[in-house]
Design a protein around this motif. Structure first.
Motif, mmCIF file in Angstrom:
data_model
loop_
_atom_site.group_PDB
_atom_site.id
_atom_site.type_symbol
_atom_site.label_atom_id
_atom_site.label_comp_id
_atom_site.label_asym_id
_atom_site.label_seq_id
_atom_site.Cartn_x
_atom_site.Cartn_y
_atom_site.Cartn_z
ATOM 1 N N GLY A 43 0.809 -1.221 0.000
ATOM 2 C CA GLY A 43 0.000 0.000 0.000
ATOM 3 C C GLY A 43 0.837 1.263 0.000
ATOM 4 O O GLY A 43 0.557 2.218 -0.720
ATOM 5 N N VAL A 44 1.910 1.265 0.790
ATOM 6 C CA VAL A 44 2.778 2.442 0.867
ATOM 7 C C VAL A 44 3.488 2.678 -0.462
ATOM 8 O O VAL A 44 3.696 3.819 -0.864
ATOM 9 C CB VAL A 44 3.797 2.270 2.019
ATOM 10 N N HIS A 45 3.851 1.606 -1.156
ATOM 11 C CA HIS A 45 4.555 1.747 -2.424
ATOM 12 C C HIS A 45 3.621 1.866 -3.627
ATOM 13 O O HIS A 45 4.084 1.956 -4.760
ATOM 14 C CB HIS A 45 5.526 0.583 -2.623
ATOM 15 N N SER A 46 2.340 1.880 -3.400
ATOM 16 C CA SER A 46 1.399 2.013 -4.509
ATOM 17 C C SER A 46 1.066 3.484 -4.751
ATOM 18 O O SER A 46 1.294 4.331 -3.881
ATOM 19 C CB SER A 46 0.105 1.251 -4.183
ATOM 20 N N PRO A 47 0.513 3.786 -5.908
ATOM 21 C CA PRO A 47 0.097 5.166 -6.178
ATOM 22 C C PRO A 47 -1.093 5.619 -5.320
ATOM 23 O O PRO A 47 -1.427 6.797 -5.318
ATOM 24 C CB PRO A 47 -0.312 5.130 -7.654
ATOM 25 N N LEU A 48 -1.696 4.715 -4.571
ATOM 26 C CA LEU A 48 -2.897 5.045 -3.800
ATOM 27 C C LEU A 48 -2.645 6.016 -2.650
ATOM 28 O O LEU A 48 -3.553 6.712 -2.225
ATOM 29 C CB LEU A 48 -3.539 3.770 -3.248
ATOM 30 N N VAL A 49 -1.415 6.063 -2.118
ATOM 31 C CA VAL A 49 -1.148 6.935 -0.968
ATOM 32 C C VAL A 49 -0.897 8.376 -1.386
ATOM 33 O O VAL A 49 -0.768 9.251 -0.534
ATOM 34 C CB VAL A 49 0.037 6.436 -0.119
ATOM 35 N N PHE A 50 -0.807 8.621 -2.675
ATOM 36 C CA PHE A 50 -0.567 9.966 -3.173
ATOM 37 C C PHE A 50 -1.855 10.571 -3.699
ATOM 38 O O PHE A 50 -2.734 9.850 -4.159
ATOM 39 C CB PHE A 50 0.476 9.938 -4.302
ATOM 40 N N PRO A 51 -1.969 11.899 -3.640
ATOM 41 C CA PRO A 51 -3.136 12.535 -4.250
ATOM 42 C C PRO A 51 -3.187 12.201 -5.737
ATOM 43 O O PRO A 51 -2.172 11.875 -6.350
ATOM 44 C CB PRO A 51 -2.881 14.027 -4.034
ATOM 45 N N ARG A 52 -4.347 12.313 -6.311
ATOM 46 C CA ARG A 52 -4.530 11.980 -7.726
ATOM 47 C C ARG A 52 -3.587 12.826 -8.589
ATOM 48 O O ARG A 52 -3.612 14.049 -8.519
ATOM 49 C CB ARG A 52 -5.974 12.234 -8.121
ATOM 50 N N PRO A 53 -2.748 12.166 -9.416
ATOM 51 C CA PRO A 53 -1.798 12.930 -10.227
ATOM 52 C C PRO A 53 -2.478 13.638 -11.398
ATOM 53 O O PRO A 53 -3.516 13.193 -11.890
ATOM 54 C CB PRO A 53 -0.830 11.862 -10.738
ATOM 55 N N VAL A 54 -1.878 14.731 -11.805
ATOM 56 C CA VAL A 54 -2.341 15.481 -12.972
ATOM 57 C C VAL A 54 -1.168 15.580 -13.942
ATOM 58 O O VAL A 54 -0.032 15.269 -13.597
ATOM 59 C CB VAL A 54 -2.851 16.892 -12.589
ATOM 60 N N THR A 55 -1.422 16.035 -15.140
ATOM 61 C CA THR A 55 -0.343 16.227 -16.102
ATOM 62 C C THR A 55 0.447 17.470 -15.725
ATOM 63 O O THR A 55 -0.038 18.336 -14.993
ATOM 64 C CB THR A 55 -0.892 16.392 -17.527
ATOM 65 N N LEU A 56 1.657 17.562 -16.232
ATOM 66 C CA LEU A 56 2.488 18.724 -15.942
ATOM 67 C C LEU A 56 1.833 19.998 -16.459
ATOM 68 O O LEU A 56 1.848 21.027 -15.771
ATOM 69 C CB LEU A 56 3.883 18.558 -16.550
ATOM 70 N N LEU A 57 1.228 19.922 -17.618
ATOM 71 C CA LEU A 57 0.556 21.095 -18.187
ATOM 72 C C LEU A 57 -0.563 21.574 -17.264
ATOM 73 O O LEU A 57 -0.670 22.766 -16.965
ATOM 74 C CB LEU A 57 0.008 20.761 -19.578
ATOM 75 N N GLU A 58 -1.368 20.640 -16.781
ATOM 76 C CA GLU A 58 -2.465 20.990 -15.877
ATOM 77 C C GLU A 58 -1.922 21.502 -14.538
ATOM 78 O O GLU A 58 -2.444 22.465 -13.966
ATOM 79 C CB GLU A 58 -3.367 19.775 -15.646
ATOM 80 N N ALA A 59 -0.867 20.867 -14.025
ATOM 81 C CA ALA A 59 -0.276 21.293 -12.747
ATOM 82 C C ALA A 59 0.274 22.716 -12.851
ATOM 83 O O ALA A 59 0.088 23.523 -11.943
ATOM 84 C CB ALA A 59 0.823 20.331 -12.329
ATOM 85 N N ARG A 60 0.936 23.017 -13.964
ATOM 86 C CA ARG A 60 1.469 24.376 -14.145
ATOM 87 C C ARG A 60 0.339 25.393 -14.258
ATOM 88 O O ARG A 60 0.450 26.500 -13.731
ATOM 89 C CB ARG A 60 2.371 24.429 -15.367
ATOM 90 N N ARG A 61 -0.733 25.014 -14.938
ATOM 91 C CA ARG A 61 -1.890 25.918 -15.057
ATOM 92 C C ARG A 61 -2.492 26.199 -13.683
ATOM 93 O O ARG A 61 -2.740 27.342 -13.318
ATOM 94 C CB ARG A 61 -2.943 25.321 -15.989
#
Length: 145
Positions: A43-61
């Protein structure tokens, strides 16, 4: 996408095998403890413990609109897990970019780190900071006084 789940699935399979071996050797309590331990590690090594990822373009916006930092990360990275854990609830206020899902995010990490995909790389006001102290990142979320 599948690369992000390889380590957690491997941990689950290993945990299941060790637990099954413990059951056959007469230690059901040990089997349960082993299975739970491997389940937590997966569980700790899965993507589930992180907030939902966005694309770099969306993150920069989004970062341009609200001034919050962008974090370039990848599943299984111990330093990313440390940053996420030490930020606690504050982590949800950051914009997380999974470099294994977003080629532009991977390119940004390489650009900031001499060609290496070193993560976590936190981008604050357009400037990258590689593996910063979590307290410093938390301070970047506070409005200037």
């Amino acid at each position: 996408m599948t690369r992000a789940w390889k380590l957690p699935l491997l941990l689950l399979l290993c945990g299941s095998a060790f637990a099954a071996g413990s059951v056959f050797t007469g230690g059901p309590a040990t089997a349960v403890v082993l299975l739970l331990m491997f389940l937590v590690l997966a569980g700790v090594h899965s993507p589930l413990v992180f907030p939902r990822p966005v694309t770099l373009l969306e993150a920069r916006r989004r970062s341009a609109a609200d001034g919050r930092p962008v974090v370039l990360w990848r599943p299984g990275c111990q330093y990313c897990i440390r940053l996420r854990a030490r930020l606690g609830r504050s982590a949800r206020r950051l914009h997380w970019v999974d470099i294994w899902r977003d080629p532009a995010g991977a390119a940004a990490a390489r650009e900031a780190n001499d060609g290496n995909e070193t993560v976590p790389t936190v981008i604050v006001a357009g400037r990258p900071h590689t593996n910063p102290d979590p307290a410093w990142v938390r301070a970047q979320l506070s409005p200037p006084v």
